[in-house]
Design a protein around this motif. Sequence first.
Motif, PDB file in Angstrom:
ATOM      1  N   THR A  34       0.830  -1.306   0.150  1.00 57.55           N
ATOM      2  CA  THR A  34       0.010  -0.004   0.061  1.00 57.55           C
ATOM      3  C   THR A  34       0.802   1.272  -0.010  1.00 57.55           C
ATOM      4  N   VAL A  35       2.172   1.218   0.515  1.00 51.77           N
ATOM      5  CA  VAL A  35       3.006   2.355   0.255  1.00 51.77           C
ATOM      6  C   VAL A  35       4.243   1.921  -0.651  1.00 51.77           C
ATOM      7  N   GLU A  36       4.435   2.615  -1.688  1.00 55.46           N
ATOM      8  CA  GLU A  36       5.410   2.504  -2.520  1.00 55.46           C
ATOM      9  C   GLU A  36       6.446   3.909  -2.363  1.00 55.46           C
ATOM     10  N   LEU A  37       7.602   3.635  -2.127  1.00 61.52           N
ATOM     11  CA  LEU A  37       8.668   4.753  -1.838  1.00 61.52           C
ATOM     12  C   LEU A  37       9.551   4.920  -2.951  1.00 61.52           C
ATOM     13  N   THR A  38       9.918   6.298  -3.279  1.00 63.62           N
ATOM     14  CA  THR A  38      11.032   6.235  -4.182  1.00 63.62           C
ATOM     15  C   THR A  38      11.984   7.305  -3.394  1.00 63.62           C
ATOM     16  N   VAL A  39      13.211   7.064  -3.249  1.00 63.70           N
ATOM     17  CA  VAL A  39      13.916   7.948  -2.256  1.00 63.70           C
ATOM     18  C   VAL A  39      14.757   8.834  -3.448  1.00 63.70           C
TER      19      VAL A  39
END
Length: 299
Positions: A34-39
């Motif tokens: 449910t949470v997609e992270l791009t740093v």
Amino acid sequence: MKNRIAVILTCYNRKEKTLACLRSMYVAQPGDGTVELTVYLTDDGCTDGTADAVRAEFAGKDIHILQGTGSLYWAGGMLFAWREALKKHDEYDFYLLLNDDTFVKDNVFTELFNAHEHALDTYGKAGIYSGITCDPHDEKIVTYGGGVYDNASRSKIRELGPSGKPQLVDKTNANILLVSREVVDKVGIFYEGYIHSGSDLDYGIMVRKAGFPAMITAHVCGVCQYDHTSDADVCRKLMQMSLKERLEYIKNPLHREHDYLVFVRRHNPGKYPLTWLLHKIRCYCPSLYMYINKRRGLY
């Protein structure tokens, strides 16, 4: 529903802290997709191998390491990374600003999205949400999060602690700060006039002025050591220096004079002339500055 988040950080020679921050974030990331992270991480001239260590440890993660100029400091480094993320603005629902010396707890995303839902239910619009952090040795000691103006002149801030529900605040810290895309569409990102500090406080005020809620989380969701020196202690330090040393000290972006004056000029312009004068007194005659502030009841 998937929440796509661009994570914004900047770093300078704090390799172990930067790695620990990222580790804690990925541990806290929900495993249900449910949470997609791009740093987006600004490497502002690190000489301790931070960038290589991040690449090695998080090789399978979506991390973009950006090379800074070596003189961006915190505000500049965060702005640099945020601008890069904005190039794909349509791909993100939120921006998560993190200090690389902050260790997030497992509940961080739950707390931030609970604050988001509270804002939608209460105010009918999205906003920004500052995660409350505590001292590494005592969770009862709140170090960062947000606060409210405590007097009519809007010159004093009262810091708030966890209350069991999200709270509306006048200013926010960006140790952990979730910013909705709707806010960025209307308000933009950090004001570019700051060098090291003040951007996050400024941003919270601008968000509120634009009619969006700025909130702190219901509970503590991060750990960060409070590392700011009081104005009184700075004054005592200045009193032990020569004039040349004092001039060099106040010109250093880490010591806030430039950024504080920018902040006052933007948000309390009527106070600016006196503030400017007092800072000149602090530099050239810190003992008089100490006396004045004692008479004002500030020390």
